[in-house]
Write a protein that holds these residues in place. Sequence first.
Motif, PDB file in Angstrom:
ATOM      1  N   LEU A 246       0.827  -1.208   0.000  1.00  7.87           N
ATOM      2  CA  LEU A 246       0.000   0.000   0.000  1.00  7.87           C
ATOM      3  C   LEU A 246       0.861   1.257   0.000  1.00  7.87           C
ATOM      4  O   LEU A 246       0.539   2.234  -0.694  1.00  7.87           O
ATOM      5  N   THR A 247       1.927   1.266   0.784  1.00  8.93           N
ATOM      6  CA  THR A 247       2.797   2.439   0.745  1.00  8.93           C
ATOM      7  C   THR A 247       3.395   2.615  -0.643  1.00  8.93           C
ATOM      8  O   THR A 247       3.535   3.739  -1.141  1.00  8.93           O
ATOM      9  N   ASP A 248       3.730   1.512  -1.290  1.00 11.96           N
ATOM     10  CA  ASP A 248       4.287   1.585  -2.644  1.00 11.96           C
ATOM     11  C   ASP A 248       3.255   2.071  -3.656  1.00 11.96           C
ATOM     12  O   ASP A 248       3.605   2.736  -4.638  1.00 11.96           O
ATOM     13  N   ALA A 249       1.994   1.718  -3.433  1.00  7.24           N
ATOM     14  CA  ALA A 249       0.942   2.074  -4.386  1.00  7.24           C
ATOM     15  C   ALA A 249       0.478   3.515  -4.246  1.00  7.24           C
ATOM     16  O   ALA A 249      -0.150   4.060  -5.162  1.00  7.24           O
ATOM     17  N   ALA A 250       0.787   4.172  -3.113  1.00  9.20           N
ATOM     18  CA  ALA A 250       0.322   5.539  -2.882  1.00  9.20           C
ATOM     19  C   ALA A 250       1.053   6.526  -3.787  1.00  9.20           C
ATOM     20  O   ALA A 250       2.150   6.263  -4.283  1.00  9.20           O
ATOM     21  N   ASP A 251       0.425   7.682  -3.993  1.00  9.53           N
ATOM     22  CA  ASP A 251       1.057   8.737  -4.782  1.00  9.53           C
ATOM     23  C   ASP A 251       2.235   9.364  -4.035  1.00  9.53           C
ATOM     24  O   ASP A 251       3.164   9.869  -4.663  1.00  9.53           O
ATOM     25  N   ALA A 252       2.182   9.360  -2.708  1.00  7.61           N
ATOM     26  CA  ALA A 252       3.289   9.871  -1.901  1.00  7.61           C
ATOM     27  C   ALA A 252       3.227   9.222  -0.535  1.00  7.61           C
ATOM     28  O   ALA A 252       2.151   8.829  -0.055  1.00  7.61           O
ATOM     29  N   ARG A 253       4.385   9.106   0.098  1.00 12.53           N
ATOM     30  CA  ARG A 253       4.509   8.567   1.444  1.00 12.53           C
ATOM     31  C   ARG A 253       4.880   9.746   2.334  1.00 12.53           C
ATOM     32  O   ARG A 253       5.941  10.375   2.142  1.00 12.53           O
ATOM     33  N   VAL A 254       4.001  10.058   3.287  1.00 14.60           N
ATOM     34  CA  VAL A 254       4.087  11.315   4.019  1.00 14.60           C
ATOM     35  C   VAL A 254       4.371  11.054   5.495  1.00 14.60           C
ATOM     36  O   VAL A 254       3.709  10.223   6.119  1.00 14.60           O
ATOM     37  N   ARG A 255       5.327  11.782   6.034  1.00 13.90           N
ATOM     38  CA  ARG A 255       5.642  11.691   7.459  1.00 13.90           C
ATOM     39  C   ARG A 255       5.225  12.974   8.168  1.00 13.90           C
ATOM     40  O   ARG A 255       5.303  14.068   7.575  1.00 13.90           O
TER      41      ARG A 255
END
Length: 286
Positions: A246-255
Amino acid sequence: MPSKPQVGRLDHVRDPDQPVFTPRTPRVVAARRLQRRRDRDGTGRFLAEGPQAVREALALPGVVRELFGTPAALDRYADLADAAYRAGTPVSPVTDEALAVLTETVAPQGLVAVCEQFDRPLDRALDRAPRLVTVLAEIRDPGNAGTVLRTADAAGAGAVIFAGDAVDPYNGKCVRASAGSLFHVDVVRAADPAAVVGALRAAGLTVLAATGYGETDLDDLADSGGLARPTAWLFGSEAHGLPAELTDAADARVRVPLHGRAESLNLAAAAAVCLYASARALRVRD
């Protein structure tokens, strides 16, 4: 012999000759079974406990199928009992002992409603074009799920999606933690989280994965205008985070930036920060 309800303000709501139900009354026994997921799934019903949840449930036509309450509570919350009566919903007085077996809290507030489940299919929820969506992926803790659902409602999310092997949104603890917000948003249950991401993107939403290891800083994303478009946030369990696919499929990984010495934020706090950042950006855009 069970006692008779006292004659009070709600004589038009309940039959004065009706006995007060006990823990052994068949309707109480049947309702108590809804504390188990297999019975909720089998009947399509669940329990909503307390006046706040009951009030919000009654606002949705046809959702409340029966209202149980102690005689004292039915008088105290006469407006709710009257609303149920006028909607054609049975209003059933119960003893304190019966109320206790229908609730899961130490100090119940005297009312429990049997409700119909009302979640929507994913496509129907997205057809309503929500601008802010929350996805709870594989989150198993009902208290966390209910708290995030409540936060999503407060931030203006139009839908909350329970994806994959997530907790039952109709779990009693989840319902209580949502504080009535369960009845305000489109609730969706979807077995395949990856398919959810695809459907969200096809509906025109930017998909953001909330993760402490994200390459994108939330503040930078907000400052650049990256939140000023319809957005779906993915949140994972507090123990394991989001699945890698799911993290790979997202448009961005946000912290979420940590400006102090804290090691991390818990799920509910991180979700609140992310959702309110989106809510503010969307409001400014409007």
